[in-house]
Design a protein around this motif. Structure first.
Motif, PDB file in Angstrom:
ATOM      1  N   LYS A  12      33.100  21.401 -39.052  1.00 36.49           N
ATOM      2  CA  LYS A  12      32.290  20.896 -37.922  1.00 36.49           C
ATOM      3  C   LYS A  12      31.522  22.015 -37.218  1.00 36.49           C
ATOM      4  CE  LYS A  12      34.544  16.578 -36.748  1.00 36.49           C
ATOM      5  NZ  LYS A  12      35.823  16.579 -37.503  1.00 36.49           N
ATOM      6  N   LEU A  13      31.980  23.242 -37.405  1.00 33.68           N
ATOM      7  CA  LEU A  13      31.293  24.378 -36.772  1.00 33.68           C
ATOM      8  C   LEU A  13      30.026  24.782 -37.535  1.00 33.68           C
ATOM      9  CD1 LEU A  13      34.414  26.627 -36.025  1.00 33.68           C
ATOM     10  CD2 LEU A  13      33.233  25.088 -34.436  1.00 33.68           C
ATOM     11  N   PHE A  14      29.842  24.218 -38.737  1.00 40.81           N
ATOM     12  CA  PHE A  14      28.675  24.562 -39.568  1.00 40.81           C
ATOM     13  C   PHE A  14      27.865  23.278 -39.811  1.00 40.81           C
ATOM     14  CE2 PHE A  14      31.800  27.813 -40.435  1.00 40.81           C
ATOM     15  CZ  PHE A  14      31.083  28.984 -40.654  1.00 40.81           C
ATOM     16  N   PRO A  15      27.063  22.855 -38.833  1.00 41.45           N
ATOM     17  CA  PRO A  15      26.404  21.548 -38.935  1.00 41.45           C
ATOM     18  C   PRO A  15      25.565  21.364 -40.202  1.00 41.45           C
ATOM     19  CG  PRO A  15      25.962  22.599 -36.802  1.00 41.45           C
ATOM     20  CD  PRO A  15      26.745  23.576 -37.606  1.00 41.45           C
ATOM     21  N   VAL A  16      24.988  22.448 -40.721  1.00 33.49           N
ATOM     22  CA  VAL A  16      24.134  22.324 -41.913  1.00 33.49           C
ATOM     23  C   VAL A  16      24.889  21.689 -43.081  1.00 33.49           C
ATOM     24  CG1 VAL A  16      23.084  23.731 -43.742  1.00 33.49           C
ATOM     25  CG2 VAL A  16      22.485  24.138 -41.380  1.00 33.49           C
ATOM     26  N   VAL A  17      26.188  21.935 -43.167  1.00 36.70           N
ATOM     27  CA  VAL A  17      26.900  21.464 -44.357  1.00 36.70           C
ATOM     28  C   VAL A  17      27.107  19.950 -44.350  1.00 36.70           C
ATOM     29  CG1 VAL A  17      28.006  23.725 -44.626  1.00 36.70           C
ATOM     30  CG2 VAL A  17      29.294  21.863 -43.573  1.00 36.70           C
ATOM     31  N   GLU A  18      26.743  19.296 -43.243  1.00 37.71           N
ATOM     32  CA  GLU A  18      26.765  17.820 -43.249  1.00 37.71           C
ATOM     33  C   GLU A  18      25.474  17.276 -43.845  1.00 37.71           C
ATOM     34  OE1 GLU A  18      29.406  16.263 -42.800  1.00 37.71           O
ATOM     35  OE2 GLU A  18      30.513  17.948 -41.962  1.00 37.71           O
ATOM     36  N   LYS A  19      24.440  18.109 -43.883  1.00 34.68           N
ATOM     37  CA  LYS A  19      23.138  17.638 -44.376  1.00 34.68           C
ATOM     38  C   LYS A  19      22.961  17.869 -45.873  1.00 34.68           C
ATOM     39  CE  LYS A  19      20.738  18.593 -40.072  1.00 34.68           C
ATOM     40  NZ  LYS A  19      20.278  19.835 -39.488  1.00 34.68           N
ATOM     41  N   GLN A  28      23.735  33.395 -48.957  1.00 34.71           N
ATOM     42  CA  GLN A  28      23.724  33.522 -47.500  1.00 34.71           C
ATOM     43  C   GLN A  28      24.570  32.394 -46.927  1.00 34.71           C
ATOM     44  OE1 GLN A  28      19.833  33.030 -45.788  1.00 34.71           O
ATOM     45  NE2 GLN A  28      20.704  32.681 -43.788  1.00 34.71           N
ATOM     46  N   THR A  29      25.351  32.683 -45.897  1.00 36.87           N
ATOM     47  CA  THR A  29      26.100  31.593 -45.256  1.00 36.87           C
ATOM     48  C   THR A  29      25.249  30.982 -44.143  1.00 36.87           C
ATOM     49  OG1 THR A  29      27.231  33.414 -44.150  1.00 36.87           O
ATOM     50  CG2 THR A  29      28.552  32.062 -45.629  1.00 36.87           C
ATOM     51  N   PRO A  30      25.407  29.684 -43.902  1.00 37.45           N
ATOM     52  CA  PRO A  30      24.688  29.063 -42.785  1.00 37.45           C
ATOM     53  C   PRO A  30      25.287  29.521 -41.454  1.00 37.45           C
ATOM     54  CG  PRO A  30      26.091  27.452 -43.892  1.00 37.45           C
ATOM     55  CD  PRO A  30      26.258  28.739 -44.632  1.00 37.45           C
ATOM     56  N   MET A  31      24.541  29.333 -40.377  1.00 43.15           N
ATOM     57  CA  MET A  31      25.040  29.788 -39.075  1.00 43.15           C
ATOM     58  C   MET A  31      26.008  28.764 -38.483  1.00 43.15           C
ATOM     59  SD  MET A  31      22.997  31.034 -35.655  1.00 43.15           S
ATOM     60  CE  MET A  31      22.164  32.423 -36.396  1.00 43.15           C
ATOM     61  N   SER A  32      27.076  29.276 -37.899  1.00 37.74           N
ATOM     62  CA  SER A  32      28.067  28.410 -37.244  1.00 37.74           C
ATOM     63  C   SER A  32      27.751  28.328 -35.743  1.00 37.74           C
ATOM     64  CB  SER A  32      29.466  28.996 -37.421  1.00 37.74           C
ATOM     65  OG  SER A  32      29.535  30.231 -36.738  1.00 37.74           O
ATOM     66  N   THR A  33      28.355  27.347 -35.111  1.00 41.04           N
ATOM     67  CA  THR A  33      28.130  27.178 -33.670  1.00 41.04           C
ATOM     68  C   THR A  33      28.602  28.400 -32.857  1.00 41.04           C
ATOM     69  OG1 THR A  33      28.435  24.839 -34.075  1.00 41.04           O
ATOM     70  CG2 THR A  33      28.459  25.526 -31.776  1.00 41.04           C
ATOM     71  N   PRO A  34      29.778  28.966 -33.109  1.00 48.13           N
ATOM     72  CA  PRO A  34      30.165  30.144 -32.299  1.00 48.13           C
ATOM     73  C   PRO A  34      29.196  31.313 -32.455  1.00 48.13           C
ATOM     74  CG  PRO A  34      32.031  29.384 -33.651  1.00 48.13           C
ATOM     75  CD  PRO A  34      30.858  28.544 -34.027  1.00 48.13           C
ATOM     76  N   VAL A  35      28.674  31.511 -33.671  1.00 44.89           N
ATOM     77  CA  VAL A  35      27.714  32.610 -33.880  1.00 44.89           C
ATOM     78  C   VAL A  35      26.420  32.307 -33.120  1.00 44.89           C
ATOM     79  CG1 VAL A  35      26.276  33.780 -35.619  1.00 44.89           C
ATOM     80  CG2 VAL A  35      28.718  33.397 -36.055  1.00 44.89           C
ATOM     81  N   LYS A  36      25.994  31.047 -33.189  1.00 45.63           N
ATOM     82  CA  LYS A  36      24.773  30.646 -32.454  1.00 45.63           C
ATOM     83  C   LYS A  36      24.969  30.918 -30.957  1.00 45.63           C
ATOM     84  CE  LYS A  36      21.928  26.499 -31.691  1.00 45.63           C
ATOM     85  NZ  LYS A  36      22.379  25.777 -30.504  1.00 45.63           N
ATOM     86  N   HIS A  37      26.139  30.559 -30.438  1.00 45.92           N
ATOM     87  CA  HIS A  37      26.394  30.784 -29.000  1.00 45.92           C
ATOM     88  C   HIS A  37      26.354  32.263 -28.652  1.00 45.92           C
ATOM     89  CE1 HIS A  37      28.465  26.613 -28.480  1.00 45.92           C
ATOM     90  NE2 HIS A  37      27.147  26.549 -28.391  1.00 45.92           N
ATOM     91  N   ALA A  38      26.882  33.095 -29.532  1.00 42.11           N
ATOM     92  CA  ALA A  38      26.886  34.543 -29.252  1.00 42.11           C
ATOM     93  C   ALA A  38      25.453  35.076 -29.214  1.00 42.11           C
ATOM     94  CB  ALA A  38      27.725  35.267 -30.298  1.00 42.11           C
ATOM     95  N   PHE A  39      24.629  34.637 -30.172  1.00 42.00           N
ATOM     96  CA  PHE A  39      23.209  35.038 -30.146  1.00 42.00           C
ATOM     97  C   PHE A  39      22.566  34.544 -28.845  1.00 42.00           C
ATOM     98  CE2 PHE A  39      23.444  35.933 -34.709  1.00 42.00           C
ATOM     99  CZ  PHE A  39      22.521  36.933 -34.877  1.00 42.00           C
ATOM    100  N   GLU A  40      22.880  33.309 -28.466  1.00 40.82           N
ATOM    101  CA  GLU A  40      22.271  32.725 -27.263  1.00 40.82           C
ATOM    102  C   GLU A  40      22.679  33.491 -26.000  1.00 40.82           C
ATOM    103  OE1 GLU A  40      21.738  28.157 -28.909  1.00 40.82           O
ATOM    104  OE2 GLU A  40      23.507  28.670 -27.725  1.00 40.82           O
TER     105      GLU A  40
END
Ligand SMILES: Cc1ncc(COP(=O)(O)O)c(C=O)c1O
Length: 388
Positions: A12-19, A28-40
């Motif tokens: 669930k932390l990697f939304p791309v893998v539902e698509k 390359q690995t897709p971005m996870s929500t915690p990584v996105k939050h850290a960038f944000e």
């Protein structure tokens, strides 16, 4: 399948893998929500306050310590770089090599590792290649050593077919023969446990956009600090033991830092380092051994499925010399890649087939799906498929 951790929660932390069926983490690995939050967080702070640089540097040091812990090293052993290539070039140019010396490598290893050493040709240093066989260990190199051999450099995990070379035996050989040992762990880190001390490497280099779960543009370099003779080819204030507090360069005080910081140059890729901190927290919460075990089990299922379809696995099958997460099916890539894409399956073309690569978020359903998609097309040579 053994449930080593809550894979559905991780997924669930990697939304791309539902698509899509994402089987391309070797690329390359897709971005996870915690990584996105850290960038944000970084972006928000930069946008609103023009940057609390001391806070960012403090977080960078925390991330450095997390990288070190993952490699069973000390924070002082770790430098941040731009990517694997830069780490390998820093290593190659720090080694005290002279005309006539030689470096042993494996034929067909990743070019970003290989060119760093081939470039030493300018100094008269020769690179000699041993064949890439399913098992590569100290015995593979021993017959090729001569009086001029000074270095062995290899990848831990081969990107194009998932070989996992025996770096501990090669490290022991290097120690016994007093050779430098340089290892590219780009395809291994974050999935395969690595103990820098046990490996006995002089330098270990990596990028961070595969098992370390962040986008391209950040790398790292481990340096064996007992090798104090290894000095950086390039220098900036930050590389020094005593950077001038008044910002006036002093020609008479240029000793490099006693830490791996001697190999760092100027400012850092701070947003990526923020992302990396969050990615390492995620890896640590799950546990690297559990990620490895999970990928191995998925790999076993994939191999059994390919066997049932009579499709050859290109790389090693045995867990003792294969990576847990990189598998190449001997399907002609040029005839299959578009077909996989049209079925929302993301994989990579490789030199001997199609690479199916795994990460912490993959599940049995991903494996069954890729096998079903292959089965649906029917003709595994791909030559006369109607479905494509
Ligand atoms: C073994 C290996 N080394 C290095 C790289 C990449 O090098 P860099 O981090 O410099 O882009 C890859 C793949 O991208 C790889 O598989």
């Amino acid at each position: 399948m053994t449930q080593y951790y809550d894979v559905e929660a991780v997924r669930k932390l990697f939304p791309v893998v539902e698509k899509m069926t994402y089987l391309d983490s070797g690329f390359q690995t897709p971005m996870s929500t915690p990584v996105k939050h850290a960038f944000e967080t970084f972006i928000q702070e930069s946008y609103e306050t023009a940057g609390p640089k001391s806070v960012w540097i403090d977080r960078m040091e925390q991330t450095r310590a997390k990288v070190a812990a993952l490699l069973n090293a000390a924070a002082e052993d770790i430098a941040f770089t731009k990517n694997t290539s830069e780490a390998m070039n820093i290593a190659a140019n720090a080694l005290p090599l002279n005309a006539g010396d030689n470096v042993l490598m494996i034929h067909g290893d990743h070019p970003n590792n290989t060119y760093a050493f081939l470039n030493l040709k300018k100094k008269g240093v020769e690179v000699l290649f041993i064949p890439m066989t399913e098992i590569v260990n100290a015995d593979s190199f021993r017959p090729h050593l001569d009086a001029n051999t000074k270095v062995i450099s290899i990848s831990y995990v081969a990107f194009h077919a998932g070989h996992r070379f025996d770096i501990e035996s090669i490290g022991a050989l290097c120690k016994a023969k007093n050779l430098y040992f340089v290892v590219d762990i780009m395809q291994a880190i974050g999935v395969v446990p690595i103990d820098a001390k046990k490996v006995g490497a002089t330098f270990i280099g990596s990028g961070t956009h595969k098992g370390l779960l962040i986008p391209q543009g950040l790398g790292l370099l481990y340096w064996d600090r007992t090798r104090t003779e290894l000095e950086p080819a390039y220098l900036a204030a930050i590389s020094l033991e005593n950077p001038p507090a008044d910002f006036i360069a002093r020609p008479d005080d240029m000793a490099p830092a006693p830490t791996a910081g001697r190999f760092e140059l100027g400012n850092f890729n701070l947003p990526a380092i923020h992302g990396l901190g969050a990615a390492l927290d995620l890896i640590n919460e799950i546990g690297i051994e559990k990620i490895e075990a999970h990928c191995f089990d998925l790999g076993d299922r994939l191999i059994a499925g390919l066997d049932a379809l009579n499709i050859k696995l290109v790389g090693p099958r045995d867990r003792s010399n294969r990576a847990p997460h990189i598998y190449v099916a001997a399907l002609p890539a040029d005839e299959w890649i578009d077909y996989f894409a049209s079925n929302d399956v993301r994989v990579s073309p490789e030199r001997d087939g199609v690479r199916i690569s795994l990460a912490m978020f993959n599940t049995v359903s991903d494996i069954d799906r890729v096998l079903d998609v292959i089965k649906k097309r029917g003709n595994t040579t791909g030559r006369s498929s109607k479905a494509a």
